[in-house]
Design a protein around this motif. Structure first.
Motif, PDB file in Angstrom:
ATOM      1  N   VAL A  16       7.866 -86.998  33.875  1.00 52.86           N
ATOM      2  CA  VAL A  16       7.029 -88.158  34.234  1.00 52.86           C
ATOM      3  C   VAL A  16       5.797 -88.227  33.427  1.00 52.86           C
ATOM      4  N   ASN A  17       4.996 -87.523  33.214  1.00 45.45           N
ATOM      5  CA  ASN A  17       4.009 -87.212  32.496  1.00 45.45           C
ATOM      6  C   ASN A  17       3.916 -87.621  30.951  1.00 45.45           C
ATOM      7  N   SER A  18       5.187 -87.002  30.505  1.00 50.50           N
ATOM      8  CA  SER A  18       5.393 -87.355  29.107  1.00 50.50           C
ATOM      9  C   SER A  18       5.854 -88.635  28.953  1.00 50.50           C
ATOM     10  N   VAL A  19       6.588 -89.318  29.878  1.00 50.43           N
ATOM     11  CA  VAL A  19       7.080 -90.705  29.891  1.00 50.43           C
ATOM     12  C   VAL A  19       5.797 -91.593  29.702  1.00 50.43           C
ATOM     13  N   VAL A  20       4.671 -91.441  30.754  1.00 48.80           N
ATOM     14  CA  VAL A  20       3.553 -92.083  30.549  1.00 48.80           C
ATOM     15  C   VAL A  20       2.585 -91.908  29.458  1.00 48.80           C
ATOM     16  N   LYS A  21       2.425 -90.661  29.019  1.00 52.91           N
ATOM     17  CA  LYS A  21       1.653 -90.358  27.705  1.00 52.91           C
ATOM     18  C   LYS A  21       2.574 -90.947  26.533  1.00 52.91           C
ATOM     19  N   GLY A  22       3.655 -90.671  26.408  1.00 57.12           N
ATOM     20  CA  GLY A  22       4.375 -91.074  25.038  1.00 57.12           C
ATOM     21  C   GLY A  22       4.907 -92.407  25.225  1.00 57.12           C
ATOM     22  N   VAL A  23       5.309 -93.294  26.191  1.00 55.41           N
ATOM     23  CA  VAL A  23       5.646 -94.590  26.361  1.00 55.41           C
ATOM     24  C   VAL A  23       4.863 -95.673  26.776  1.00 55.41           C
ATOM     25  N   ILE A  24       4.428 -95.382  28.282  1.00 51.74           N
ATOM     26  CA  ILE A  24       3.209 -96.367  28.734  1.00 51.74           C
ATOM     27  C   ILE A  24       1.942 -96.433  28.358  1.00 51.74           C
ATOM     28  N   ASN A  25       1.406 -95.229  27.875  1.00 54.38           N
ATOM     29  CA  ASN A  25       0.300 -95.259  27.219  1.00 54.38           C
ATOM     30  C   ASN A  25       0.020 -96.122  25.751  1.00 54.38           C
ATOM     31  N   PRO A  26       1.362 -95.764  25.020  1.00 59.50           N
ATOM     32  CA  PRO A  26       1.184 -96.601  23.908  1.00 59.50           C
ATOM     33  C   PRO A  26       1.341 -98.152  23.957  1.00 59.50           C
ATOM     34  N   LEU A  27       2.204 -98.453  25.115  1.00 62.61           N
ATOM     35  CA  LEU A  27       2.385 -99.895  25.266  1.00 62.61           C
ATOM     36  C   LEU A  27       1.176-100.647  25.740  1.00 62.61           C
ATOM     37  N   VAL A  28       0.357 -99.900  26.726  1.00 62.46           N
ATOM     38  CA  VAL A  28      -0.965-100.277  27.089  1.00 62.46           C
ATOM     39  C   VAL A  28      -1.892-100.265  25.880  1.00 62.46           C
ATOM     40  N   GLY A  29      -1.604 -99.391  25.074  1.00 59.97           N
ATOM     41  CA  GLY A  29      -2.524 -99.150  23.747  1.00 59.97           C
ATOM     42  C   GLY A  29      -2.439-100.339  22.894  1.00 59.97           C
ATOM     43  N   ALA A  30      -1.336-101.115  22.954  1.00 62.68           N
ATOM     44  CA  ALA A  30      -1.051-102.173  21.935  1.00 62.68           C
ATOM     45  C   ALA A  30      -2.229-103.291  22.428  1.00 62.68           C
TER      46      ALA A  30
END
Length: 156
Positions: A38-52
Protein backbone atom coordinates in the motif's frame (compact mmCIF):
# COMPACT_ATOMS: atom_id res chain seq x y z
CA UNK A 1 -5.96 -38.75 45.17
CA UNK A 2 -5.60 -35.03 44.86
CA UNK A 3 -6.39 -33.35 41.56
CA UNK A 4 -3.41 -31.85 39.75
CA UNK A 5 -3.65 -28.08 39.51
CA UNK A 6 -3.03 -26.69 36.04
CA UNK A 7 0.13 -24.64 36.07
CA UNK A 8 0.86 -21.47 34.13
CA UNK A 9 2.89 -23.30 31.50
CA UNK A 10 0.02 -25.70 30.70
CA UNK A 11 -2.38 -22.79 30.40
CA UNK A 12 0.03 -20.96 28.10
CA UNK A 13 0.44 -24.03 25.89
CA UNK A 14 -3.34 -24.43 25.68
CA UNK A 15 -3.64 -20.74 24.71
CA UNK A 16 -1.04 -21.08 21.96
CA UNK A 17 -2.61 -24.23 20.56
CA UNK A 18 -5.97 -22.54 19.99
CA UNK A 19 -6.62 -21.88 16.32
CA UNK A 20 -7.41 -18.20 16.68
CA UNK A 21 -3.92 -17.39 17.99
CA UNK A 22 -2.33 -18.91 14.89
CA UNK A 23 -4.84 -17.08 12.68
CA UNK A 24 -3.97 -13.82 14.42
CA UNK A 25 -0.24 -14.38 13.92
CA UNK A 26 -0.77 -15.07 10.21
CA UNK A 27 -2.93 -11.93 9.91
CA UNK A 28 -0.23 -9.77 11.50
CA UNK A 29 2.47 -11.09 9.15
CA UNK A 30 0.28 -10.68 6.07
CA UNK A 31 -0.77 -7.21 7.25
CA UNK A 32 2.84 -6.12 7.64
CA UNK A 33 3.66 -7.30 4.11
CA UNK A 34 0.49 -5.68 2.77
CA UNK A 35 1.44 -2.35 4.35
CA UNK A 36 4.56 -2.22 2.18
CA UNK A 37 2.45 -2.76 -0.94
CA UNK A 38 0.00 0.00 0.00
CA UNK A 39 2.80 2.42 0.84
CA UNK A 40 4.39 1.70 -2.53
CA UNK A 41 1.08 2.37 -4.32
CA UNK A 42 0.65 5.66 -2.47
CA UNK A 43 4.22 6.79 -3.15
CA UNK A 44 4.42 5.44 -6.70
CA UNK A 45 0.92 6.16 -8.03
CA UNK A 46 -1.12 8.46 -5.78
CA UNK A 47 1.63 10.95 -4.97
CA UNK A 48 2.56 11.49 -8.65
CA UNK A 49 -1.12 11.97 -9.51
CA UNK A 50 -1.40 14.57 -6.76
CA UNK A 51 1.96 15.89 -7.96
CA UNK A 52 0.38 16.74 -11.30
CA UNK A 53 -1.45 19.48 -9.37
CA UNK A 54 1.35 20.47 -7.02
CA UNK A 55 4.29 18.70 -5.43
CA UNK A 56 5.01 14.98 -5.92
CA UNK A 57 5.50 14.45 -2.19
CA UNK A 58 2.40 14.92 -0.06
CA UNK A 59 4.63 15.53 2.95
CA UNK A 60 5.56 18.89 1.40
CA UNK A 61 2.00 20.21 1.78
CA UNK A 62 1.74 22.30 4.91
CA UNK A 63 0.38 25.51 6.35
CA UNK A 64 2.15 27.88 8.66
CA UNK A 65 0.79 29.10 12.00
CA UNK A 66 3.78 31.31 12.74
CA UNK A 67 5.90 32.72 9.91
CA UNK A 68 8.45 32.09 8.62
CA UNK A 69 8.03 28.30 8.37
CA UNK A 70 10.96 26.24 7.24
CA UNK A 71 10.98 22.44 7.30
CA UNK A 72 14.02 20.52 6.04
CA UNK A 73 13.83 16.71 5.72
CA UNK A 74 10.90 16.54 8.14
CA UNK A 75 12.66 18.65 10.77
CA UNK A 76 11.20 22.05 11.69
CA UNK A 77 13.84 24.75 11.31
CA UNK A 78 11.63 27.74 12.13
CA UNK A 79 7.98 28.70 12.59
CA UNK A 80 5.05 26.45 13.47
CA UNK A 81 4.03 24.36 10.46
CA UNK A 82 0.93 22.19 10.24
CA UNK A 83 1.95 19.23 8.09
CA UNK A 84 -1.48 18.39 6.64
CA UNK A 85 0.09 16.68 3.62
CA UNK A 86 1.45 13.95 5.88
CA UNK A 87 -2.03 13.42 7.33
CA UNK A 88 -3.49 13.33 3.80
CA UNK A 89 -0.93 10.68 2.74
CA UNK A 90 -1.68 8.54 5.79
CA UNK A 91 -5.42 8.92 5.18
CA UNK A 92 -5.03 7.83 1.56
CA UNK A 93 -2.99 4.82 2.67
CA UNK A 94 -5.71 3.89 5.16
CA UNK A 95 -8.53 4.27 2.63
CA UNK A 96 -6.67 2.21 0.02
CA UNK A 97 -5.87 -0.50 2.58
CA UNK A 98 -9.47 -0.59 3.84
CA UNK A 99 -10.85 -0.75 0.28
CA UNK A 100 -8.55 -3.58 -0.75
CA UNK A 101 -9.22 -5.55 2.42
CA UNK A 102 -12.98 -5.06 2.05
CA UNK A 103 -13.31 -5.80 -1.67
CA UNK A 104 -10.74 -8.60 -1.89
CA UNK A 105 -11.19 -10.30 1.48
CA UNK A 106 -14.27 -9.32 3.50
CA UNK A 107 -16.86 -9.12 0.69
CA UNK A 108 -15.96 -12.46 -0.97
CA UNK A 109 -15.77 -14.18 2.43
CA UNK A 110 -19.17 -12.85 3.52
CA UNK A 111 -20.71 -13.98 0.22
CA UNK A 112 -19.15 -17.42 0.68
CA UNK A 113 -20.41 -17.68 4.26
CA UNK A 114 -23.91 -16.56 3.17
CA UNK A 115 -23.96 -19.31 0.51
CA UNK A 116 -22.82 -21.88 3.09
CA UNK A 117 -25.54 -20.73 5.51
CA UNK A 118 -28.19 -20.92 2.77
CA UNK A 119 -27.07 -24.47 1.92
CA UNK A 120 -27.16 -25.43 5.59
CA UNK A 121 -30.65 -23.97 6.03
CA UNK A 122 -31.85 -25.72 2.87
CA UNK A 123 -30.46 -28.98 4.20
CA UNK A 124 -32.12 -28.44 7.60
CA UNK A 125 -35.40 -27.58 5.87
CA UNK A 126 -35.26 -30.88 3.99
CA UNK A 127 -34.70 -32.78 7.24
CA UNK A 128 -37.64 -31.00 8.88
CA UNK A 129 -39.93 -32.04 6.04
CA UNK A 130 -38.74 -35.63 6.30
CA UNK A 131 -39.19 -35.61 10.09
CA UNK A 132 -42.66 -34.10 9.83
CA UNK A 133 -43.60 -36.62 7.15
CA UNK A 134 -42.34 -39.51 9.27
CA UNK A 135 -44.31 -38.15 12.21
CA UNK A 136 -47.42 -37.90 10.07
CA UNK A 137 -46.99 -41.53 8.92
CA UNK A 138 -46.54 -42.71 12.50
CA UNK A 139 -49.71 -40.86 13.54
CA UNK A 140 -51.61 -42.47 10.68
CA UNK A 141 -50.37 -45.95 11.70
CA UNK A 142 -51.40 -45.27 15.29
CA UNK A 143 -54.83 -44.05 14.19
CA UNK A 144 -55.24 -47.13 11.97
CA UNK A 145 -54.33 -49.44 14.87
CA UNK A 146 -56.77 -47.67 17.19
CA UNK A 147 -59.47 -47.93 14.53
CA UNK A 148 -58.78 -51.70 14.12
CA UNK A 149 -59.15 -52.23 17.85
CA UNK A 150 -62.36 -50.25 17.95
CA UNK A 151 -63.97 -52.21 15.07
CA UNK A 152 -63.92 -55.59 16.81
CA UNK A 153 -60.54 -56.84 15.70
CA UNK A 154 -59.28 -56.76 19.23
CA UNK A 155 -57.87 -60.17 20.12
CA UNK A 156 -57.88 -60.79 23.87
Amino acid sequence: MSEKKPNVWDGFKAFLMRGNVVDLAVAVVIGAAFTNIVNSVVKGVINPLVGAIGTKNLDNYSSCLKDPCKVVNGTVQSGIPIMWGTVLGATLSFVITAAVVYFLMVLPMSKYLARQEARRKAKEGTHEIIEVTELEVLKEIRDALVAQRGSGHDER
